[in-house]
Design an enzyme around this catalytic site. Structure first.
Site, mmCIF file in Angstrom:
data_model
loop_
_atom_site.group_PDB
_atom_site.id
_atom_site.type_symbol
_atom_site.label_atom_id
_atom_site.label_comp_id
_atom_site.label_asym_id
_atom_site.label_seq_id
_atom_site.Cartn_x
_atom_site.Cartn_y
_atom_site.Cartn_z
ATOM 1 N N GLU A 137 5.518 -3.298 1.114
ATOM 2 C CA GLU A 137 5.798 -2.756 -0.212
ATOM 3 C C GLU A 137 5.038 -1.445 -0.297
ATOM 4 O O GLU A 137 3.807 -1.433 -0.245
ATOM 5 C CB GLU A 137 5.342 -3.716 -1.307
ATOM 6 C CG GLU A 137 5.648 -3.213 -2.709
ATOM 7 C CD GLU A 137 4.892 -3.958 -3.777
ATOM 8 O OE1 GLU A 137 4.433 -3.307 -4.726
ATOM 9 O OE2 GLU A 137 4.747 -5.191 -3.655
ATOM 10 N N GLY A 179 0.429 4.827 4.937
ATOM 11 C CA GLY A 179 -0.247 3.700 5.572
ATOM 12 C C GLY A 179 0.719 2.649 6.059
ATOM 13 O O GLY A 179 0.589 2.121 7.176
ATOM 14 N N GLY A 180 1.709 2.333 5.222
ATOM 15 C CA GLY A 180 2.704 1.351 5.626
ATOM 16 C C GLY A 180 3.531 1.813 6.796
ATOM 17 O O GLY A 180 3.854 1.031 7.704
ATOM 18 N N CYS A 216 2.289 -0.743 -9.143
ATOM 19 C CA CYS A 216 3.438 -0.356 -8.317
ATOM 20 C C CYS A 216 4.716 -0.291 -9.139
ATOM 21 O O CYS A 216 5.707 0.317 -8.712
ATOM 22 C CB CYS A 216 3.608 -1.314 -7.152
ATOM 23 S SG CYS A 216 3.733 -3.052 -7.634
ATOM 24 N N GLY A 227 0.815 -1.205 0.000
ATOM 25 C CA GLY A 227 0.000 0.000 0.000
ATOM 26 C C GLY A 227 0.848 1.254 0.000
ATOM 27 O O GLY A 227 2.011 1.240 -0.421
ATOM 28 N N SER A 228 0.287 2.330 0.515
ATOM 29 C CA SER A 228 0.938 3.637 0.468
ATOM 30 C C SER A 228 2.043 3.754 1.507
ATOM 31 O O SER A 228 2.080 3.010 2.502
ATOM 32 C CB SER A 228 -0.089 4.739 0.715
ATOM 33 O OG SER A 228 -0.549 4.694 2.065
#
Length: 487
Positions: free
Chosen positions: A241, A221-222, A278, A217-218
């Site tokens: 990732e 967020g990560g 991605c 994700g972003s």
């Protein structure tokens, strides 16, 4: 440039937020399932994965219809992505039955060394229950039955998935099909769970039964999940990732030889899936006055729907920030797609804005005059999943290649980075912020994330895992006294 439209939402409503009590119940069930999953032999776990793959394949028409309703990714994308997902389940079944993933290593006693070597035997063992955070942009391959789930189940780690709000109905249906297939194949009760909602995701990552987290994700967020697991009383591994610009370098010789073809290839790649890959090429270094820049506009079309309101809004604001930078030109714009360009000096002066990922159908061309400017631009970049070099045989690529190797986990010399083959040799990872570790999330060695080494010293034969017993009953590759021994 017009703002992109988001896709429609789940007709059954958003993913119901899982209560803290139910998150706890699912994690406890996963913990109870772990001993049986851990003790099952590789062939047995492989049969679970193959059963899951068969069940998902049998439901292709139903699942693709649900996925298209929620994501508008359409055909051939969705049927192909589902097939990639089931093939990935089968690949991990092959990985664990082949056996080298265990890294089984035996040192027999040697009293003549200093210090003396006792009988030492080392193997990789599963960590325990794993939390997987699904991604929005791959509703099959990086979601409930995706690579994180498959690689964890393959080595005996139960999984609790945090569903993505972008495809809730699909998440529920894939979970039901896969969970039933696993159960009917003999997997322990509780080996797979599903939760929904932001608060449930935090509770899942912080639950003491969870031993590792896989996230796609972003970066914000990560980072939030990463910080949460690092702050636990007993921190656990976080395999995230997060973000990648995937730089492309086009040499002057390559541009002269095939600039028009490269322009067409770039346009197809950065617009694929409405730019929501991605591995989308987000920054392309081209020689000043390139044919690629002159030709690319002919291949830029209208974008389709984006996956969510949040992604669509983020793309619009990110593209607008880039366009506002002095010295940035709009080279090509469709209904939602954008190619911008600037000189290397502009990139150096505004790297904080220009090297921030714009997730969607956007790419930035950076014009360079010589190798010094090119290398200077590359030096401004953080880590990436991929890097691509389009060059000709006469090019001296040594310095550029060394730079790209430092920036990315996969270096391409032909084609474009969108599209990640699922295979034994694949690596899908890279330096921060591409990923938070040096492990891959795609390909055979993705299982390494959810394993830890255990060495047995002077252990009796009956106490050893089968992989370390003298007769090699599993018939797997092993390193014995420093020599690789094949079955």
């Amino acid at each position: 440039m017009r703002p992109l439209r988001p896709c429609t939402r789940d007709k059954d409503g958003p993913m119901t937020s899982t209560t803290p009590e139910h998150v706890d119940e699912l994690c406890q069930r996963a913990a109870r399932a772990f001993p049986q999953a851990r003790q099952a032999d590789d062939a047995e776990r492989a049969s679970w994965l193959r059963a899951g793959a068969d069940a998902l394949d049998a439901a292709t028409d139903e699942l693709v219809a649900i996925a298209d309703d929620e994501t508008h990714l359409g055909s051939p994308r969705l049927p192909g992505e589902l097939k990639r997902t089931t093939n990935q389940l089968r690949l991990f079944a092959d990985v664990v039955t082949e056996g080298s993933y265990l890294e089984a290593t035996i040192d027999h006693p040697n009293p003549d060394t200093v210090p003396p070597i006792p009988d030492l035997r080392r193997v990789l063992r599963p960590l325990g229950p794993v939390a997987v955070f699904a991604a929005s942009n791959f509703p099959f391959a990086f979601s409930v039955a995706g690579g994180d789930t498959a690689s964890a189940l393959a080595v005996g780690c139960p999984v609790v998935v945090k569903a993505h709000s972008g495809h809730p109905a699909l998440s529920r249906r894939v979970f039901k099909i896969l969970e039933q297939a696993l159960r009917e194949a003999g997997a322990p009760d509780g080996i797979l769970g599903l939760v929904g909602g932001r608060e449930a995701g935090v509770a899942l990552a912080e639950h003491p039964a969870i031993t590792a987290v896989g996230f796609t994700g972003s970066i914000p967020g990560g980072r939030a999940i990463h910080d949460a697991v690092a702050a636990r009383p007993a921190p656990i591994p976080f395999f995230g990732e997060l973000g990648s610009l995937n730089p492309v370098v086009v040499t002057a010789a390559a541009d002269r030889a095939r600039g028009a073809a490269l322009a067409e290839g770039l346009a197809g790649s950065f617009q694929l899936g409405v730019g929501q890959f991605c591995t989308k090429p987000g920054v392309v270094f081209v020689p000043r006055g390139s044919a690629l820049e002159n030709e690319v506009a002919a291949h830029v079309g209208d974008a389709g729907r984006m996956l969510t309101d949040r992604i669509a809004d983020g793309f619009a604001s990110g593209a607008a920030r880039v366009e506002e930078v002095p010295g940035v030109d709009a080279v090509a714009a469709g209904d939602g797609s954008l190619v911008a360009a600037c000189d290397a000096s502009t990139l150096a002066a505004h790297a904080d804005v220009l090297l921030e990922e714009v997730f969607g159908p956007f790419t930035l061309l950076v014009r360079y005059s010589d190798e010094e400017e090119l290398l200077g631009g590359l030096a401004l970049m953080e880590g990436n999943l991929t890097a691509t070099l389009h060059a000709e045989d006469e090019d001296d690529i040594g310095a550029v290649l060394a730079s790209l190797e430092q920036l990315a986990g996969r270096v391409l010399f032909a084609g474009w980075p969108t599209g990640v083959a699922v295979s034994w040799a694949q690596h899908h990872g890279g330096p921060w912020p591409a990923t938070t570790s040096q492990h891959t999330s795609v390909g055979a060695t993705a299982v390494r994330r959810f394993l830890r080494p255990v060495a047995y010293q002077e252990a009796p034969e009956r106490a050893l895992p089968p992989a370390l017993r003298e007769a090699n009953p599993l018939g797997i590759p092993r390193r014995v006294d420093g020599e690789l021994v094949l079955p």
